[in-house]
Every structure is written in structure tokens, then in C-alpha cells.
Design a protein around this motif. Structure first.
Motif, PDB file in Angstrom:
ATOM      1  N   LEU A 249       3.359  10.899   4.514  1.00  0.00           N
ATOM      2  CA  LEU A 249       2.715  10.917   3.206  1.00  0.00           C
ATOM      3  C   LEU A 249       2.597  12.352   2.706  1.00  0.00           C
ATOM      4  O   LEU A 249       2.456  13.291   3.490  1.00  0.00           O
ATOM      5  N   VAL A 250       2.636  12.512   1.409  1.00  0.00           N
ATOM      6  CA  VAL A 250       2.555  13.839   0.787  1.00  0.00           C
ATOM      7  C   VAL A 250       1.113  14.122   0.402  1.00  0.00           C
ATOM      8  O   VAL A 250       0.433  13.271  -0.177  1.00  0.00           O
ATOM      9  N   GLN A 251       0.652  15.336   0.703  1.00  0.00           N
ATOM     10  CA  GLN A 251      -0.709  15.727   0.328  1.00  0.00           C
ATOM     11  C   GLN A 251      -0.691  16.284  -1.102  1.00  0.00           C
ATOM     12  O   GLN A 251      -0.198  17.379  -1.352  1.00  0.00           O
ATOM     13  N   PHE A 252      -1.246  15.501  -2.011  1.00  0.00           N
ATOM     14  CA  PHE A 252      -1.319  15.867  -3.431  1.00  0.00           C
ATOM     15  C   PHE A 252      -2.781  16.108  -3.755  1.00  0.00           C
ATOM     16  O   PHE A 252      -3.620  15.217  -3.637  1.00  0.00           O
ATOM     17  N   ASN A 265      -3.280  11.235  -0.152  1.00  0.00           N
ATOM     18  CA  ASN A 265      -2.153  11.176   0.766  1.00  0.00           C
ATOM     19  C   ASN A 265      -1.176  10.143   0.224  1.00  0.00           C
ATOM     20  O   ASN A 265      -1.388   8.938   0.345  1.00  0.00           O
ATOM     21  N   CYS A 266      -0.115  10.634  -0.408  1.00  0.00           N
ATOM     22  CA  CYS A 266       0.707   9.826  -1.304  1.00  0.00           C
ATOM     23  C   CYS A 266       2.013   9.359  -0.673  1.00  0.00           C
ATOM     24  O   CYS A 266       2.727  10.137  -0.039  1.00  0.00           O
ATOM     25  N   CYS A 267       2.342   8.096  -0.925  1.00  0.00           N
ATOM     26  CA  CYS A 267       3.650   7.558  -0.586  1.00  0.00           C
ATOM     27  C   CYS A 267       4.530   7.635  -1.833  1.00  0.00           C
ATOM     28  O   CYS A 267       4.027   7.736  -2.954  1.00  0.00           O
ATOM     29  N   GLY A 268       5.817   7.558  -1.633  1.00  0.00           N
ATOM     30  CA  GLY A 268       6.733   7.656  -2.762  1.00  0.00           C
ATOM     31  C   GLY A 268       6.819   6.387  -3.586  1.00  0.00           C
ATOM     32  O   GLY A 268       7.224   6.422  -4.739  1.00  0.00           O
TER      33      GLY A 268
END
Length: 434
Positions: A249-252, A265-268
Motif C-alpha cells: 500500500l502507498v502512504q498518502f 494507506n492506499c491501494c491502487g
């Protein structure tokens, strides 16, 4: 006929209340594009009376006394209404020097997300999710305006610290580290991921964890107090971060250096910021990290794992131009689309991807006030922040003059924006509160 006329008048009055609320929301840089879907969403979150009252609230933080004067209600009644709105996370309430201060957050990141950060029975979350999906994922105007208007955006990406070499880690500043945000926050809260919760109601959610998005500081304090989010300690916060790493997950998080209020905590597939990064990548909807992945051509096997996992679709496979292996592919980075998150590094089976520093550092506003001012300048809305009390004739006149100044050519506005990011302004910003 009289009944029909009364119905039309009542409908006009209700629409007028929500129109006033939309106008109030759009005084702030992070507004909400008017739409029939938006009116339906607001009607689920606000009663007609609440819409009328909230439309009269200041842009800047305020006390119950201020709201009482604007609403022309006695203090006890006002306090009760404010507390009811705060209990539903329409307003955020914080304690400052023994006094409760209220703030109306923007729709995003704000009360849109808060409405789905917990399972609740007082609203139909299935219907609300469907409306959100149509407004944010089908209609394009709101999400495009939110993520692409101006140069300075709401959020930024944090680099995944686990994939950095020791040498690289030395050059990562504290405000660029999600771990440092967690370790230094006065309060840490975790709630249900708004994006995946919304998609779950639509039968489209992925398998990434739901209870993993974090808020910090005064925002977390308010959400904890009203059971919108669950309080966690530093150790659990760091554990959640590592879980996010495990799920790629990407930390935005909030695009500020001090007092970061959220890290999602982002998924695409589900998350709005990542969807915007793919839809509007060339318009730079999300501020990147200060890193870019570099592919080692000699060892890359073209397996495509980095392509599949990249949430911004910045990785592609191209021909290796190898005459001895004409079908061989290798990974290539589109630097204009890359977020610099580092998600692509860990799954590479041959360790062929390494993060390197970008040639020019990304500028990050000092704090929330600094970002709001810069965003307002870029969007021609600074007068709304400076002249918050539009009832005063002198303020309206000054706002009109400033509005003319803000219609200068784009090059001059860009110059003003860069000046507003200067350290000179930062000394002034530290004395302001929005």
C-alpha cells in the motif's frame, strides 16, 4: 394547485439551504463542485437546519461564542448544536488553553471520509457509498478540481523507508518519514479506510486491510473522543505501517512538513488519490517523494511484477533491444507519472530496481495554514481566507480589490505562489491559524 405551489416552495427552500452550504464549502480551496449528486450527499449528512447553520460558520477556527453570534442563538443552544455536529465528525473540536475550538473540515480530506471511517447505523452507508462513487468515480469534475487545480495539492506520498539503503536513508528528512510522523504525534488514531469501505458496499473492495488509515494530532483527538476512530499507541501505529508495507500500500498523507493530520494507506484499485494519479498523472495530482526508481537493465528479466504492482501505472515493459534475445523485455519508468513511493522495489526478484534522489527537491508547505494560503493564491481565493467576515462592507470592498489582483496573468500568479512558499512567509504563517 395550492398544494403543488407549497411543495415547490418547500423544495426551493431546502435546495436553497444546501446551496448556501455548497457556497460556504467553496470559500475554501478544497471545496466541492456543485452537482445534483452533491446535494443528495449533503442531504444525507446534514439536516436542512444544519445546512443553513453550517453555511454561516467562519472559514477559520471558531468558538461557541462566535457561532452563537452568527447563528443568533443563545450560547447553550449553540453549544448543543456544535457538539451534535462534532459527534458525527461534521465539525472537529479541540481544546486550546481550556477552551473548545471548532473547525469545519473540507469535504476531502474531511467529513466525506469521516462519514465512512466507522460502521454506523444512523445513516444508510450503502446508499451513501453509491452516491460517493457516482460523485467521485463516475462524475469527474469534483475529483479533477480537488487534485489538479493549482500547483500545490492536498496530499503527498511518503517513501517506503524499508526499501531505502542505509546511504539513502541518511538523506531522508524527518518530515518525509511516515515513521517519524507516528513517533512524534500527540495523538494517533486508526479508522476504517473510507475508500475500501465505500467499495465494499459496491462489491468492489480488494483484500487489503480495512482498519489501517491513520489520523494524528488534534484531528485524531477529536475523532477518538467521538468514537469515529480508535486510539492506538506508537507501537501499534508502526505495526500498522509495516502491515501496509506487506500489502504494498502507498502512504498518502497531508502535504505539510509539520503536524501532519493524516496518512492513508492506499491501494491502487479503491483509493481516490491513486485513481486520480492514474487519471490525471500528467497534471501532477499528488506530490511525489524525492525519489525515483532506477532499473538496472543488465539484470532486469522483464518479469512484469513491478508493472502489476505500480498504483500509478508508471511502470511499463519495453523491448530490451537485445539482438541475441529479440523477445526480451525490461522495465521502464515513466518519471512524469511516478510517485516515488518505492512499492516497486521489494517485489523485484533480481533486485534490479533501486531508488535514487530526484534531481530537484519537491517543495512541501510548512503547515496546514501555509498550504491553505498557497492553494488559495493559486486558485484565486485568497480573499476568502483574509476577509472571513463577508458581512462587513469594508471587507467586501477589499475582497473585491484583492480579487482583481488575483486575476493577474498566470506567470505573475506563479511568481506569487513561489514567493508564498518562501521562508519569509513561514515566519508569518506560524502566527496565523486557519
Amino acid at each position: 394547485m395550492p398544494c403543488l405551489l407549497l411543495f415547490r416552495m418547500a423544495h426551493h427552500t431546502i435546495k436553497s439551504s444546501y446551496a448556501k452550504l455548497v457556497a460556504r464549502l467553496n470559500q475554501f480551496p478544497q471545496g466541492a463542485t456543485p452537482s445534483d449528486l452533491l446535494y443528495k450527499i449533503l442531504a444525507m449528512l446534514f439536516s436542512e437546519q444544519e445546512a443553513e447553520l453550517v453555511a454561516a460558520l467562519p472559514i477559520k477556527s471558531f468558538t461557541a461564542e462566535t457561532a452563537s453570534k452568527r447563528w443568533k442563538h443563545d450560547l447553550a443552544t449553540t453549544q448543543k448544536m456544535l457538539d451534535e455536529l462534532a459527534s458525527r465528525a461534521i465539525l472537529l473540536d479541540t481544546e486550546q488553553q481550556g477552551q473548545t475550538i471548532y473547525t469545519l473540515p473540507p469535504p476531502m480530506a474531511g467529513f466525506f471520509e469521516f462519514s465512512l471511517m466507522r460502521v454506523r447505523q444512523d445513516i444508510d452507508q450503502q446508499l451513501l457509498s453509491e452516491l460517493f462513487y457516482q460523485y467521485l468515480n463516475v462524475e469527474e469534475d469534483f475529483i479533477k478540481a480537488l487534485f489538479t487545480d493549482g500547483e500545490t495539492q492536498l496530499g503527498r506520498v511518503f517513501v517506503q523507508e524499508a526499501v531505502l539503503t542505509n546511504d539513502q536513508a541518511l538523506h531522508v528528512l524527518d518530515y518525509e518519514r511516515a515513521t517519524e510522523v507516528i513517533k512524534t504525534a500527540s495523538h494517533i488514531a486508526v479508522g476504517v479506510c473510507y475508500c475500501r469501505h465505500k467499495m465494499q458496499h459496491l462489491g468492489r473492495a480488494c483484500q487489503a486491510p480495512m482498519e489501517i488509515c491513520m489520523t494524528f494530532g488534534t484531528v485524531a483527538s477529536s475523532l477518538i473522543r467521538h468514537d469515529v476512530a480508535r486510539q492506538v499507541d506508537v507501537a501499534e501505529g508502526l505495526d500498522l505501517l509495516h502491515t501496509a508495507y506487506d500489502y504494498n500500500l502507498v502512504q498518502f498523507g497531508e502535504n505539510v512538513r509539520k503536524e501532519v493530520s493524516f496518512i492513508c494507506n492506499c491501494c491502487g484499485c479503491c483509493c481516490e488519490a491513486m485513481i486520480a494519479a492514474r487519471r490525471f498523472g500528467m497534471l501532477h495530482p499528488v506530490h511525489t517523494t524525492n525519489f525515483l526508481p532506477q532499473v538496472k537493465r543488465k539484470t532486469c528479466t522483464g518479469c512484469g511484477k513491478c508493472v502489476v504492482i505500480c498504483p500509478a501505472e508508471a511502470m511499463t515493459l519495453i523491448s530490451a533491444n537485445d539482438p541475441h534475445h529479440p523477445n526480451k523485455k525490461i522495465a521502464k519508468v515513466n518519471e512524469d507519472l511516478c510517485l516515488g513511493c518505492g512499492v516497486c522495489v521489494k517485489p523485484c526478484p533480481t533486485n534490479s530496481i533501486r531508488l535514487e534522489s530526484r534531481p530537484q527537491r519537491v517543495l512541501t508547505p510548512l503547515n496546514t495554514t501555509h498550504r491553505a494560503v498557497v492553494m488559495a493564491i493559486e486558485r484565486g481565493m485568497l480573499q476568502n481566507l483574509i476577509f472571513d467576515n463577508q458581512a462587513l462592507l469594508s471587507h467586501r470592498a477589499m475582497a473585491a480589490i484583492l480579487g482583481v489582483i488575483l486575476k493577474l496573468p498566470p506567470i505573475k500568479q506563479a511568481m506569487a505562489s513561489k514567493q508564498m512558499k518562501s521562508r519569509y512567509l513561514e515566519t508569518l504563517i506560524t502566527r496565523l491559524k486557519i
